[in-house]
Design an enzyme around this catalytic site. Structure first.
Site: not given
Length: 264
Positions: A121-122, A139
């Protein structure tokens, strides 16, 4: 109409260009958008708020746009955005972002992503990168343009990898890797600069000399990071045609988290 294999399951709300090709047994969710010329192999899953650009080649068993593995994720409509002309090989997994990280996981253009790569994520990955098999990003990791990650490279969350950097096989990154640096080890240490890669990309002798001078300031003279930055700032006067390269390094070092530092 897009060329969709009869065994594929494509939600009627998904937006696929007429020149998209979808292979057998692939599943595509309702919030997915795919641009012209992209091909999707067999047995892929593409879900979530996922946008895929033009002329990408996505191989079998790839998973894109599923929720992140962050335990804080609570179902918010976050995104995965993939640019143009990327090659994504088998069993790669790229997750959507989280609200805590800005909500978007992003892969740029012209990237070569080998089998089993992972973008958590991200993460934000630039253009023209190469991820060898099993390169894994936790992440919030950022990877600059033209970076190369060796096979089984593992990157800790929030680490940044600068443009033109390179990691060796099985590198374990807990600290930032500045632009141009070659890193190796567990934990990774700086070994040299990516001089051969720069030559292949058309860097002049003067620009490469400037990169050598930056390497010397960061790693060969026993300077603190602040002292090295001062030495690097002065290089523009000696190597005017490398001003953009010096600025790239300077901007990267300005963003280093003091608690994490850079590979040494």
């Amino acid at each position: 109409m897009a060329r969709i294999h009869p065994t594929a399951l494509v939600d009627p709300h998904a937006q696929l260009d007429a020149n998209v090709e979808v292979g057998p047994y692939t599943v595509i969710g309702p919030h997915v958008r795919i641009g012209a010329g992209t091909t999707i192999g067999a047995h892929c899953v593409i879900d979530g708020h996922t946008t895929i650009g033009r002329d990408n080649r996505i191989y079998p068993f790839v998973s894109l746009g599923l929720p992140s593995q962050d335990k804080k994720y609570a179902g918010e409509p976050c995104e995965l955005i993939i640019g143009d002309r990327n090659t994504i090989r088998e069993y790669s997994t790229y997750h959507i972002g989280t609200v805590q990280g800005g909500g978007v996981t992003r892969l740029g253009n012209d990237n070569w992503m080998m089998a089993y790569t992972h973008l958590a994520h991200d993460c934000v990955v630039g253009d023209h990168t190469i991820f060898a098999n099993n390169a894994q990003l936790a992440g919030h990791v950022q990877v600059g343009d033209w970076a190369i990650l060796g096979g089984f490279t593992v990157v800790h969350q929030f680490v940044r990898i600068g443009a033109h950097a390179m990691t060796a096989m099985c590198a374990l990154l807990f600290a930032d890797v500045p632009p141009f640096v070659m890193a190796q080890g567990q934990p990774a240490q700086a070994r040299s600069m990516n001089f051969e890669g720069l030559r292949r990309r058309g860097f002049s002798a003067s620009r490469i000399a400037a990169v050598k001078a930056m390497h010397k300031a960061l790693y060969r003279e026993g300077l603190t990071l602040a002292q090295a930055v001062e030495r690097i700032d002065a290089l523009t006067a000696r190597y005017p045609d490398a001003a953009a390269d010096v600025a790239l390094m300077r901007a990267f070092l300005a963003g280093v988290n003091p608690e994490r530092g850079i590979v040494r």
